[in-house]
Design an enzyme around this catalytic site. Structure first.
Site, PDB file in Angstrom:
ATOM      1  CG  ASP A  71      59.431  34.408  25.575  1.00 22.61           C
ATOM      2  OD1 ASP A  71      59.510  35.604  25.940  1.00 22.61           O
ATOM      3  OD2 ASP A  71      60.131  33.933  24.673  1.00 22.61           O
ATOM      4  CE  LYS A 104      54.882  28.218  18.039  1.00 18.79           C
ATOM      5  NZ  LYS A 104      56.310  28.569  18.111  1.00 18.79           N
ATOM      6  CG  ASP A 148      52.951  36.502  25.014  1.00 15.39           C
ATOM      7  OD1 ASP A 148      53.787  37.070  24.284  1.00 15.39           O
ATOM      8  OD2 ASP A 148      52.368  35.459  24.675  1.00 15.39           O
TER       9      ASP A 148
END
Length: 1386
Positions: A879, A948, A1145
């Site tokens: 990742d 986040k 991704d």
């Protein structure tokens, strides 16, 4: 004429009497060919040859030398959305030698589209006439098709290829009828149509298809001698036009023996015939019989399914495969691949029939037991609906027939419009489709507050799914027979194992088919949105009438009463003050959907494939075998479609095709051990991991009395609403999981594949929407690679690292992660051995189901004598660290930003979210010392989790208001923060987060600002192509529109106003042209028998939505880069023999290959960013938008603005006007440019002496020093300075583009739908009747249709040459240092 045809009067008389001739004695046979009354050469012939449109453009059409940008074609499109550009593309050579694809700027309509009713049930819209004509032909309504063809002939130029195709289609229908009736009168009508109508009246001599049809009809002429003369005459007609008879014989119209007979009459040699006829021709020449031609594929015999694999399919996917239609395995001998292809065909084409049969079986089983079907299983209930629904559809077809007999009668016009489309499939199939779609929409409802399905959405969805099913039905009849039909089956397995060879075979077959002459009779047009709306509404109305559910209630006296209640109700709901039409299923039906198995009730067409997907060879050729697929999911954008199709023809998409082929070639299996665990949990109905409980048994709080304090009642309403919302969310989640498990169960013992395509930015997605590796943790946990590979020396280590990542321990070093699992190896093995009975350590993981799958593999490997030899199917993911910021850091050369996202080497992985959180904490510490009240409340409560989401979405364009909402959601769970202070605390934190991001990613911030600024400039510019049309404002072409809705004013050219039609377009490193589709959209009212529906016309190109173009460009550009990185990595992995899968991704491979994958990812990223991407983008913009004019805004309060106003007054006086319009002002600037560019010195001097607004602006210091400040809305770290700015930012946030969606729905092409409440409200503006999700969009439309917004006390606009700003300086970060970073992807 139509009445005669429908009243059983001989059809031949209907067509024969169009051009009556003097009565003569009828000959005993068809008269010899009518003597031509006009020259044989038609108007078409004057353009090229006597037969001008005999074949479609060849592929080389798109690679000829350029002359002009691609023209935007007429609005009529085929079912595949195919456009035929009228001009050759303009190719601008880039510095690297590559050519740039440029499409001409779209143009608005001169007048607003009116929905005229027309006469005799025939509309005035070309698209609707074409679609209805095609539908009438398909269902054999010849007389009505003739009426439509007359309208088409009047609407199109005689040189239009569509007109000849339409006449050929009608000619074929006449021939088909003549053959079925077997009468010379019907055959006479066929020849009469060609001779009288096509050749004489319209001078359409025809093409190869026309001649083939005439030759085929000639074989039916009696007696044989006259038939021979007919054939000779038409052969001579073709030869006189100097055409090759092979073009006629190669078409799939004449039978083989007929084609050979024509060849003999024409005196052709075997070498002059198409390849497929040569052997038969030679055989006949030798006197041998040639009627038999063996099929290369063995005959398919229906029978019972054999073997465990197929037995599982039979037991598990009965809704997908009808057991009586499954091919007999033994009929294929040892040829397993041919058998799998046949199974794939059934899987793709027989969904509706299989569901229909499943319902019937359960219904009959309940009846046999004496039970009431309406109270039985969901399948039996749906069958009862179906049984009542089909007769209503049949009755409606009778009414349609009566309406077509009397189209002028009030109320019959709509039936004449949608009637032909109601006939294209059987009533049984239509009924099943409608029921399945209603169930599907109910199961996918994601807006709990709406409490049902929006009726407008249901209407359009049903119309769309009927269209898709119909065309899948038609395409499957002929698609791919040319690929596999003549291919030796012994080669199939080798081809499927060799992707380049497979792709080459497919491409060769497709090119051969394209290069060969095509029969111009297969009309397949998209159904107009108005037809979809009317068709969907009438079918829903019928279903509302007949769908019932049995409800049993206990009365107060103890008696039990049973009644039939409507299963679906149409009603209205008020949402935020707006009334929406809703369809609500009865609660008992909803409960059944959430608790019973869905076999036979709701399965989609796009399922995983049993064989590798077809390689992509064109924009609409690849993926599934027998259903239509597109390589790019365009957003119902005509402009996007043109770019995609042209790029495909030019070969620009070949690298994209190769990357998608790699993704599609990855084979998958269901992890049976995980599946067994999930199934056991599911059947218990208890809440477990991410699986919600079967029922939420929460009691509603008692309602307080009316006299209670209003605050108390408000809190009670809030609690009740929260419980109801939780119940609806629970139901929606269970329906989704139910569907996943049914699909997984069906494929439990199968190897399967996911065909992929991309969104308009190039991001890849699996086409199967329900169960795929891009889904949630449960979906990913159920999947594993079909191919197993030994772990090798490093595989077990990577399995442990992967397990630690899934457990949430992903910020430590690799060594620490391995140790983390080693310390818990007993828990890992316990989880694998006893997932439900043990200590359930795996349930504590962030991704529990994937963690369980990994625990199983680690356990099995450790118990193997040599773990390196353990054959592992489990995937290991690599990742990226906030991948969007990784690209930004590389683009901007940010040294500190690169370190935060692991582009720089380090001993331990860096975490940008933790880094930002630490910066925020540091600032709070400072503010606490200054006794800041909000800082004191938040001190000690800032975690990585709090910041986040706002950090992650900042790179994708989230605004301050959006970030504040995200942070507030995280703070709500903290009891230490008072609820009344939540919003203030969230706003305070959002400011700190934005400031911290700007501090770390300085270069990225500047690049994002530059991208947004360029998008603003582009979207407010005018192209040279539009300059040529400015004369229309003065020559009477344009009139000031009257009585138009304000919301639709942007869809029409207005006298004196300049249209902004330029969207942002750029080319990815893979040569894919990305077109932003964001435009303002006008609406069109369609009155249905259910309610009034407002829809948009996708074939009309409106003005651009400048705000959305601007806010979406930075994140879309970054998405196009991460998509490029992924596909480059995929192709490189294939070259190195790695199994590869990806979720944007997150890149997956076998544990043994992770080290190779890591190297490939780094080299692909370095290769991508070794080129100066931003400089290349600027060069492309300067080429693509060369010569454009841009409208810049300057404050009215500035001295420059006052000088400009004075100059304009003088100019208006010169022209004899009071004021200058936008067009006057633009023409003034263009006149100066023309003079300055002239070869005449006097004109150049005159131009230099002109004082236009742009000259005044230049003397004042130029655009940069004078233009008004305007928020770009997307810059990293933008913080509102005033309440007014914050309010504006909130509005922008409400209409922000959703660019971080996980899955894009292919049905997003449903028009912007709005609803009106009654016929009396028809004249109300669209803004008053829109659906809730369109509120902010329509506000933007309204603003765009009025005067420009006033900023800072007023604005003055000036036309200046479009010049892009200088790029921000790049930082010192060297991307090659990435090679040493262990944690770039980890």
């Amino acid at each position: 004429m139509l009445r005669a045809a429908s009243s059983k009067i001989p059809k031949s008389s209907v067509l024969r009497n169009i051009h009556p001739r003097a009565p003569t004695e009828a000959p005993p046979f068809l008269p010899f060919l009518y003597p031509p009354t006009a020259p044989l050469q038609s108007r078409w012939a004057r353009h090229s040859s006597n037969f001008a449109a005999d074949s479609p453009p060849q592929r080389t059409y798109f690679t000829d030398p350029p002359s002009a940008p691609i023209a935007i074609p007429d609005r009529v499109t085929s079912i595949d959305g195919i456009f035929r550009p009228g001009e050759i593309p303009n190719e601008h050579t880039h510095k690297d030698g590559s050519s740039l694809l440029i499409v001409e700027t779209p143009k608005l309509s001169d007048t607003h589209k009116k929905r005229g009713r027309g006469t005799a049930g025939v509309t005035q819209d070309k698209h609707e006439i074409l679609s209805t004509f095609e539908a009438c032909i398909r269902v054999g309504r010849i007389a009505r098709a003739q009426l439509m063809l007359r309208s088409l002939t009047a609407a199109f130029e005689k040189t239009s290829p569509l007109l000849l195709v339409a006449h050929n289609t009608f000619l074929q229908a006449l021939l088909k009828r003549a053959m079925s009736e077997n009468t010379q009168d019907s055959l006479r009508s066929f020849f009469s149509w060609y001779e009288d109508n096509m050749k004489r009246e319209l001078q359409l001599t025809g093409d190869a298809t026309t001649i083939a049809l005439l030759l085929k009809g000639s074989f039916a002429v009696q007696p044989h001698a006259h038939s021979h003369r007919y054939i000779q005459q038409y052969i001579q007609l073709w030869k006189d036009a100097d055409r090759n008879l092979e073009d006629v014989l190669v078409l799939d119209i004449l039978e083989a023996d007929q084609a050979i007979q024509v060849a003999k009459i024409a005196g052709l040699k075997a070498s002059q015939l198409p390849e497929n006829l040569r052997e038969a021709f030679k055989a006949q020449a030798k006197g041998a019989t040639s009627a038999e031609q063996l099929e290369s594929v063995p005959a398919v015999a229906a029978g019972d399914v054999k073997g465990r694999s197929l037995y599982t399919i039979r037991e598990s996917i009965k809704s997908l495969i009808d057991p009586d239609a499954v091919p007999n395995r033994h009929a294929f001998g040892q040829d397993d691949m041919a058998f799998q292809i046949e199974r794939q065909k059934i899987l793709e084409t027989d969904v509706m029939k299989s569901a229909h049969e499943r319902w019937k079986q359960e219904y009959e089983a309940l009846v046999a037991k004496g039970m009431a079907p309406l109270r039985g299983s969901i399948n039996a209930l749906l069958w009862s609906w179906h049984q009542a629904f089909v007769p209503l559809i049949m009755q409606e077809l009778v009414r349609v027939l009566e309406a077509e007999e009397n189209p002028g009668v009030a109320g019959n016009a709509d039936r004449c419009l949608y009637g032909p489309f109601l006939r294209v499939m059987t009533p049984e199939k239509i009924g099943a489709i409608v029921i399945l779609e209603i169930i599907k929409m109910q199961n996918s409802t994601v807006v709990p507050t709406l409490e049902g399905i929006k009726s407008s959405q249901a209407v359009m969805n049903i119309g769309k799914i009927l269209e898709q099913e119909y065309y899948a039905q038609e395409l499957s009849k002929r698609k791919n027979h040319d690929i596999f039909g003549n291919l030796p089956k012994s080669q199939l397995q080798d081809l499927f194992n060799n992707m380049p060879a497979f792709r080459a075979v497919i491409k060769k077959a497709r090119l051969k088919a394209q290069d060969a002459p095509q029969a111009s009779v297969d009309l397949m047009f998209e159904w107009p949105a108005s037809i979809r709306a009317k068709l969907g509404a009438v079918l829903i109305s019928m279903l509302l009438h007949c769908a019932k559910v049995m409800v049993t209630k206990t009365l107060p006296n103890g008696e039990v009463a049973t009644q039939h209640h409507p299963a679906i109700q149409h009603s209205y709901s008020y949402v935020k003050g707006r009334r929406l039409g809703m369809l609500r299923l009865h609660p008992d039906v909803v409960q059944k959907l959430g608790t019973e198995p869905l076999r036979g009730a709701s399965m989609g067409r796009n399922l995983p494939m049993l064989v590798p997907p077809l390689p992509w060879v064109a924009w609409n050729e690849g993926g599934y075998y027998y259903t239509r697929s597109r390589v790019v999911r365009t957003k119902q954008s005509k402009e996007q479609d043109i770019y995609v199709q042209t790029a495909s023809h030019r070969g620009d998409l070949d690298q994209l095709f190769q990357g998608l082929d790699v993704l599609g070639q990855t084979a998958w299996r269901i992890n049976k051990r995980v599946f067994d665990t999930v199934l056991e949990v599911w059947n218990k109905g208890e809440e477990f991991a991410d699986i919600p409980p079967r029922e939420i048994n929460k009691e509603l709080p008692p309602e307080p009395p009316q006299t209670e304090n209003p605050r108390v009642r408000t809190n009670w309403v809030r609690e009740v609403r929260a419980i109801k919302t939780e119940e609806k969310n629970n139901h929606s989640q269970r329906c989704g999981i139910n569907l996943k498990l049914e699909i997984a169960r069906g494929f439990l013992f199968e190897k399967f594949y996911f065909p992929h395509n991309v969104d308009f930015r190039g991001r890849a997605y699996p086409i199967p929407p329900n169960l795929n590796h891009i889904g949630d943790d449960l979906s990913r946990g159920l999947l594993m690679f079909a191919e197993a590979k030994p772990l090798g020396p490093t595989g077990l280590r990577w399995l442990k690292i992967h397990c630690a990542n899934l457990a949430g321990y992903d910020k430590a070093s690799f060594t620490d992660r391995v140790q983390y699992i080693d310390d818990r190896i007993a828990d890992v093995m316990d989880s694998a051995d006893k997932p439900l009975e043990g200590n359930r350590w795996w349930l504590k993981a962030e991704d529990p189901w994937q963690c369980l799958a990994t625990c199983i593999s680690i356990t099995e490997a450790l118990r193997t004598p040599n773990p390196e030899e353990y054959m592992c199917h489990t995937v290991v993911a690599q990742d990226g660290t906030c991948n969007g910021l990784q690209h930004y850091a590389a683009l901007g050369g940010d040294q500190e930003g690169a370190r935060q996202v692991n582009l720089e080497p380090s001993d331990r992985p860096q975490d940008v979210y933790t880094g930002v959180a630490e910066l925020v904490k540091a600032q709070i510490e400072k503010d606490v010392k200054e006794e800041h009240p909000l800082a004191m409340l938040l001190h000690g409560h800032i975690t990585r989790k709090v910041v986040k989401q706002s950090v992650m979405t900042n790179v994708y364009g989230v605004t301050f208001v959006g970030a504040r909402a995200q942070i507030q959601k995280q703070l709500e769970d903290n009891p230490a923060i008072p609820r009344e202070e939540l919003t203030k605390c969230a706003g305070y934190l959002a400011r700190l987060v934005f400031a911290s991001i700007s501090k770390v990613f300085t270069g990225a911030t500047k690049i994002q600002h530059w991208l947004a600024l360029c998008a603003r400039i582009i979207s407010r510019s005018v192209s040279p192509a539009q300059f040529d049309d400015l004369e229309d404002h003065y020559n009477g072409v344009l009139q000031t529109p009257k009585n138009e809705s304000k919301a639709n004013m942007h869809s029409v050219r207005q006298k004196g106003k300049v249209e902004f039609m330029t969207s942002v377009v750029w080319t990815t490193p893979l040569k894919m042209a990305v077109v932003q589709p964001y435009r303002l959209e006008g609406s069109m009212c369609v009155q249905t028998n259910l309610q009034k529906i407002y829809i948009t016309d996708p074939s009309v190109i409106d003005q651009v939505n400048s705000r959305k173009q601007m806010t979406a460009f930075p994140p879309n550009f970054i998405h196009s880069l991460d998509a490029t990185h992924m596909l480059l990595s995929a192709m490189k992995c294939y070259q190195h023999g790695l199994t590869f899968a990806a979720v944007h991704d997150s890149f997956w491979t076998h544990p043994s290959d992770v080290d190779k994958l890591a190297d490939i990812l780094r080299e692909a990223f370095i290769g991508l960013h070794s080129v100066d991407i931003m400089e290349r983008l600027k060069e492309e913009f300067e080429t693509r938008y060369k010569g454009y004019k841009y409208r810049v805004a300057i404050p009215n309060s500035s001295p420059t603005a006052k000088l400009i106003k004075m100059a304009r007054k003088l100019r208006a006086a010169e022209l004899g006007q009071v004021n200058l319009t936008e067009v006057d002002d633009l023409r003034w600037e263009l006149q100066r440019d023309t003079y300055l560019a002239s070869d005449d010195p006097e004109l150049r001097e005159k131009g230099a002496a002109m004082v236009t607004p742009s000259v005044i602006l230049d003397h004042a210091g130029g655009v940069e020093s004078t233009q008004a400040k305007e928020d770009l809305g997307t810059t990293l770290g933008v913080i509102p300075e005033t309440p007014a700015e914050e309010k504006k930012m909130k509005r922008d946030d409400d209409e922000a583009v959703e660019v971080e969606e996980d899955v894009i729905d292919e049905d997003d092409d449903i028009a912007e739908i709005e609803e009106s409440e009654s016929a009396e409200e028809e004249e109300e503006s669209v803004e008053e009747d829109e659906e809730i999700e369109q509120v902010q969009v329509e506000k933007t439309k309204k603003a765009a249709s009025t005067k420009p917004p006033v900023m800072g006390g007023g604005i003055t606009y000036v036309w200046v040459p479009l010049v892009f700003p200088a790029l921000p300086p790049k930082g010192e970060f060297d991307v090659t240092r990435l090679r040493e970073s262990k944690y770039f992807f980890s």
